[in-house]
Design an enzyme around this catalytic site. Structure first.
Site: not given
Ligand SMILES: Nc1ncnc2c1ncn2[C@@H]1O[C@H](COP(=O)(O)OP(=O)(O)OP(=O)(O)O)[C@@H](O)[C@H]1O
Ligand SMILES: [Mg+2]
Length: 300
Positions: A104, A106, A230
């Site tokens: 979870v 931002k 990014d």
């Molecule tokens: N395909 C996936 N399978 C399992 N876990 C995932 C997957 N994609 C994302 N996650 C989990 O969700 C987190 C956040 O994903 P992501 O980096 O894509 O989103 P974000 O918008 O950058 O969120 P944040 O603001 O937390 O960085 C990842 O660090 C990981 O723990």
């Protein structure tokens, strides 16, 4: 309870008429900041009493926000938008049930889920426009034609861009979650396991990991014509078997985009700086960039 969990709990109680009202509000939001109650009643084609009952119920559930000004109007809350997306994904046969949070953050909430064929997947709910000015501002580049760039529109745009990127790079062998489905601000993708690079205390062989990351950057760039945009230690996952996965693609650009070169350079430079600082691995940025841009061997 997170907002997605609340939306899922309410989603189970919704009836077809509730979803019809939500859909009407969504459509008319392109024309109004608050959709007039009178328009909702008319467009829903439900009897007035029924429509009013549904509007009250949806407001109590927290799916709609009721505004009283010179007229009475409604707008969608995030949970309402979540329910519309969940409904579409269930109807399309993509999702069966949503489970526990995986991450979870931002800018997104990621949940595990089961598809109707029993596959475990990750469901990413994009949440833009509230806390992240940075990402919002950058995505605006793609939304120049929209005067009113709302959280709803930005979140949908982020999800659309992310699934597009995954669909471009995954078939070219870039190590990313498998793209499965998409609706509104929600992306469904293959479940991955592992830890983000920034969380890992020590890597047994940092040189090989860096090479694998750079090889993926190269495959995306030369093979699929895509720059992540990014890339950092927060968006690289190391799997339990010690391999690399690159996640979080909504800010990708095509290789022919005017900013592509600069973003590629920044992506690579972020990785090199991280490996230099944390693992003492030293590489020359210009050499690495040159390697990345070399054409792939024919047939690749
Ligand atoms: N395909 C996936 N399978 C399992 N876990 C995932 C997957 N994609 C994302 N996650 C989990 O969700 C987190 C956040 O994903 P992501 O980096 O894509 O989103 P974000 O918008 O950058 O969120 P944040 O603001 O937390 O960085 C990842 O660090 C990981 O723990
Ligand atoms: Mg991230």
């Amino acid at each position: 309870m997170s907002s997605v969990e609340a939306a899922v709990r309410i989603f189970r109680q919704l009836e077809a008429e509730d979803l019809r009202i939500l859909a009407v509000v969504e459509i008319d939001l392109s024309r109004h900041r608050f959709v007039p109650e009178r328009d909702i009643i008319r467009l829903s084609e439900l009897p007035e009493r029924e429509a009013k009952y549904r509007l009250e119920r949806l407001t109590e559930f927290g799916l709609l926000y009721r505004w009283v000004g010179s007229y009475v109007g409604y707008t969608l809350n995030i949970a309402g938008y979540d329910c519309l997306a969940l409904n579409a994904l269930v109807k399309a046969g993509v999702l069966n049930s949503i489970g526990k949070p995986l991450g979870v953050g931002k800018e997104s909430d990621v949940y595990d889920a089961i598809t109707q064929s029993g596959e475990r997947v990750a469901v990413k709910f994009h949440r833009l426009g509230r806390t992240s000015f940075r990402k919002t501002k950058r995505l605006r580049g793609y939304a120049a034609d929209k005067r009113h760039v709302s959280w709803l529109y930005q979140s949908r745009l982020a999800a659309e861009r992310e699934i597009e990127a995954l669909r471009l790079v995954y078939p070219r062998g870039v190590s990313v979650p498998k793209p499965i489905g998409h609706n509104r601000h929600v992306v469904v993708m293959g479940m991955i396991e592992g830890d983000c690079l920034f969380r890992i205390c020590s890597l047994p062989d940092p040189e090989t990991i860096l090479d694998e990351i750079l090889e993926n950057v190269r495959l995306a760039y030369v093979g699929a014509g895509v720059v992540h945009g990014d890339l950092s230690e927060y968006n690289v996952v190391i799997t339990p078997s010690g391999h690399v996965l690159i996640i979080d693609w909504p800010q990708y650009v095509r290789a022919d985009h005017p900013s592509a070169e600069a973003l590629l350079k920044r992506d690579v430079s972020n990785m090199l700086k991280f490996f230099r600082r944390k693992y003492g691995v030293i590489r020359s940025l210009s050499n690495v960039l040159e390697q990345i841009k070399r054409p792939l061997p024919s047939g690749a």
